[in-house]
Scaffold this motif. Structure first.
Motif, mmCIF file in Angstrom:
data_model
loop_
_atom_site.group_PDB
_atom_site.id
_atom_site.type_symbol
_atom_site.label_atom_id
_atom_site.label_comp_id
_atom_site.label_asym_id
_atom_site.label_seq_id
_atom_site.Cartn_x
_atom_site.Cartn_y
_atom_site.Cartn_z
ATOM 1 N N CYS A 28 0.828 -1.210 0.000
ATOM 2 C CA CYS A 28 0.000 0.000 0.000
ATOM 3 C C CYS A 28 0.859 1.255 0.000
ATOM 4 N N ALA A 29 1.976 1.209 0.699
ATOM 5 C CA ALA A 29 2.861 2.374 0.750
ATOM 6 C C ALA A 29 3.420 2.690 -0.636
ATOM 7 N N ILE B 209 6.313 -0.881 -7.795
ATOM 8 C CA ILE B 209 4.904 -0.471 -7.893
ATOM 9 C C ILE B 209 4.084 -1.548 -8.588
ATOM 10 N N LYS B 210 4.630 -2.105 -9.666
ATOM 11 C CA LYS B 210 3.907 -3.151 -10.395
ATOM 12 C C LYS B 210 3.739 -4.393 -9.534
ATOM 13 N N ALA B 211 4.792 -4.763 -8.806
ATOM 14 C CA ALA B 211 4.697 -5.934 -7.931
ATOM 15 C C ALA B 211 3.665 -5.689 -6.818
ATOM 16 N N SER B 212 3.630 -4.482 -6.298
ATOM 17 C CA SER B 212 2.646 -4.143 -5.262
ATOM 18 C C SER B 212 1.235 -4.219 -5.813
ATOM 19 N N TYR B 213 1.067 -3.740 -7.032
ATOM 20 C CA TYR B 213 -0.256 -3.785 -7.667
ATOM 21 C C TYR B 213 -0.719 -5.226 -7.853
ATOM 22 N N ASP C 210 1.350 7.150 4.519
ATOM 23 C CA ASP C 210 0.244 7.564 5.397
ATOM 24 C C ASP C 210 -0.978 6.681 5.185
ATOM 25 N N HIS C 211 -1.304 6.389 3.938
ATOM 26 C CA HIS C 211 -2.429 5.501 3.661
ATOM 27 C C HIS C 211 -2.176 4.103 4.234
ATOM 28 N N ALA C 212 -0.943 3.637 4.128
ATOM 29 C CA ALA C 212 -0.621 2.288 4.604
ATOM 30 C C ALA C 212 -0.783 2.159 6.119
ATOM 31 N N ARG C 213 -0.648 3.279 6.851
ATOM 32 C CA ARG C 213 -0.767 3.240 8.303
ATOM 33 C C ARG C 213 -2.178 3.559 8.788
ATOM 34 N N ASP C 214 -3.057 3.854 7.874
ATOM 35 C CA ASP C 214 -4.422 4.265 8.237
ATOM 36 C C ASP C 214 -5.351 3.043 8.239
ATOM 37 N N PRO C 215 -5.763 2.549 9.414
ATOM 38 C CA PRO C 215 -6.625 1.358 9.465
ATOM 39 C C PRO C 215 -7.943 1.554 8.717
ATOM 40 N N ARG C 216 -8.495 2.760 8.780
ATOM 41 C CA ARG C 216 -9.776 3.003 8.092
ATOM 42 C C ARG C 216 -9.607 2.883 6.583
ATOM 43 N N PHE C 217 -8.482 3.391 6.065
ATOM 44 C CA PHE C 217 -8.231 3.268 4.628
ATOM 45 C C PHE C 217 -8.078 1.803 4.230
ATOM 46 N N LEU C 218 -7.349 1.035 5.031
ATOM 47 C CA LEU C 218 -7.155 -0.380 4.714
ATOM 48 C C LEU C 218 -8.468 -1.137 4.730
ATOM 49 N N GLU C 219 -9.381 -0.744 5.600
ATOM 50 C CA GLU C 219 -10.670 -1.422 5.685
ATOM 51 C C GLU C 219 -11.541 -1.124 4.463
ATOM 52 N N THR C 220 -11.376 0.066 3.885
ATOM 53 C CA THR C 220 -12.235 0.463 2.757
ATOM 54 C C THR C 220 -11.586 0.205 1.398
ATOM 55 N N LEU C 221 -10.362 -0.307 1.396
ATOM 56 C CA LEU C 221 -9.653 -0.537 0.143
ATOM 57 C C LEU C 221 -10.374 -1.579 -0.708
ATOM 58 N N ASP C 222 -10.569 -1.258 -1.984
ATOM 59 C CA ASP C 222 -11.211 -2.215 -2.875
ATOM 60 C C ASP C 222 -10.455 -2.281 -4.198
ATOM 61 N N ALA C 223 -10.891 -3.182 -5.088
ATOM 62 C CA ALA C 223 -10.181 -3.435 -6.338
ATOM 63 C C ALA C 223 -10.148 -2.203 -7.227
ATOM 64 N N ARG C 224 -11.238 -1.418 -7.222
ATOM 65 C CA ARG C 224 -11.277 -0.220 -8.060
ATOM 66 C C ARG C 224 -10.194 0.764 -7.646
#
Length: 406
Positions: A19-20, A76-80, A26-40
């Motif tokens: 995610c980082a 980045i590609k590997a993370s994706y 910052d997004h990677a450390r945000d639990p709320r962001f991780l909970e709402t992360l989706d494929a789109r």
């Protein structure tokens, strides 16, 4: 839908590291962001990062800089790829969008400019494309075309003008791809008279839009009540009238609805009408005279029109009521703070429309004020494609379902 947080610490660390790279630390450390992360969100983030770091897009740089950019892109590609697999594995099976036999046309209009119609139309089309619909955004604001800018396009190879000017045989010939999913039918207002097309060309354009090979066509209209704008609005399966909480804006919204209704009545026996039965010449004359009175006489109210038809042509009353019941636009409030501020103007418009026009206007809710929308308009990056648009995307989801399933 989202990645399961009930996993081991090692797996969670890898997930956050991916995610980082794809979003930010910052997004990677945000639990709320991780909970709402989706494929789109994952797919859209990769598209943005690819444009920024793909080495093939930066061939002018020094070799050392190109090497660093290439190494970054590999991560980045590997993370994706990793996040795509994890999000998909921990998601509910996606439902396929309903099969639509003909394109559903959604028109966004209103009698006031500068209130966000084009931004809304662009983001709605992009969101629908992200949900699997074959979506097209069409800029029918012929005199002030700018929809392409809000979809990340600064230049167009061809426009509606080419189709209307017979330099393109089919409307699909001027359809351009975008980086964000939907096809785009763009316009060019720099030509003298671009917004003043004749009756025959207007009918040609309406027919072409209706026959497009798409699931959904989102039409952006000009902020006025010109005949062409009204006719484009009336051809839609779902007509959305936008307003803000400003009194002048919702007065303009009511005026747009009123003028559109009278235009519908005036053209009910015209070639662009849904009606194809036998024409009653007396009824046609009565409606034409009522909606276009001579010598600047005041246009009669709908109740007065109904009363005259009831007295002089009672057989036409059922037909008139059919037209009135079939005209039911949506009203949406843009840039509202909350439901409490959006509700009063909607209720005023609906009450006045019921009382004076004998029609029902449907409440589509409100679009919250989002600072990121203004930023996206300047940077030409659609807001719905950014990570901070999750709440806005949920609003678009609710709106699109109501428009397509009504």
């Amino acid at each position: 839908m989202q990645y399961s947080t009930n996993t081991d610490a090692r797996g969670m660390h890898r997930f956050q590291r991916a995610c980082a790279y794809l979003f930010s630390p910052d997004h990677a450390r945000d639990p709320r962001f991780l909970e709402t992360l989706d494929a789109r969100m994952v797919k859209q983030a990769f598209r943005r990062k690819a444009r920024q770091y793909h080495p093939d897009l930066h061939g002018h740089e020094a070799p050392g800089q190109q090497l660093r950019r290439k190494e970054r892109f590999i991560r980045i590609k590997a993370s994706y790829e990793y996040l795509s697999l994890k999000v998909r594995d921990h998601s509910e099976p996606e439902k396929s969008p309903p099969s639509l036999k003909k394109p559903q046309i959604i028109a966004v209009g209103g009698a006031k400019g500068g209130i966000g119609k084009s931004l809304f139309a662009a983001n709605l089309a992009i969101y629908l494309a992200g949900q699997g619909y074959r979506a097209v955004a069409a800029d029918l604001d012929l005199g002030g075309a700018n929809l392409h800018l809000y979809m990340g396009k600064t230049r167009l190879k061809s426009t509606i003008n080419d189709f209307l000017g017979k330099r393109a045989v089919h409307l699909s010939d001027v359809l351009e791809t975008t980086a964000y999913g939907p096809g785009l039918i763009g316009g060019n207002s720099s030509h003298l008279g671009a917004g003043n097309i004749g009756f025959a060309r207007k009918l040609k354009l309406i027919k072409a839009v209706r026959q497009m090979d798409a699931d959904v066509v989102v039409v952006d209209l000009g902020g006025d009540t010109a005949f062409n704008v009204l006719d484009f609005f009336l051809t839609a399966d779902a007509g959305v009238v936008m307003t803000t909480c400003d009194p002048a804006s919702y007065l303009d919204a009511y005026c747009f609805i009123k003028v559109a209704l009278y235009r519908q009545l005036n053209r009910i026996f015209g070639p662009e009408s849904f009606y194809s039965g036998p024409v009653d010449p007396v009824l046609r004359r009565m409606i034409r005279e009522a909606t276009q009175p001579l010598d600047d006489a005041m246009v009669p109210s709908i109740s007065r029109i109904r009363q005259e038809i009831k007295e002089k042509r009672p057989s036409g009353l059922r037909f008139l009521d059919r037209v009135l019941s079939g005209f039911s636009p949506w009203i949406i409030v843009n840039k509202a703070e909350d439901q409490g501020t959006a509700h009063p103007p909607v209720q005023r418009i609906r009450q006045v429309c019921r009382k004076t026009l004998s029609i029902d206007v449907k409440d589509l809710g409100f679009l919250p004020f989002e600072p990121g929308l203004e930023t996206s308009a300047r940077t030409l990056v659609p807001f719905v494609t950014t990570p901070e648009s999750h709440g806005y995307a949920m609003t678009l989801d609710r709106i699109s379902k109501r428009l397509l399933n009504d």
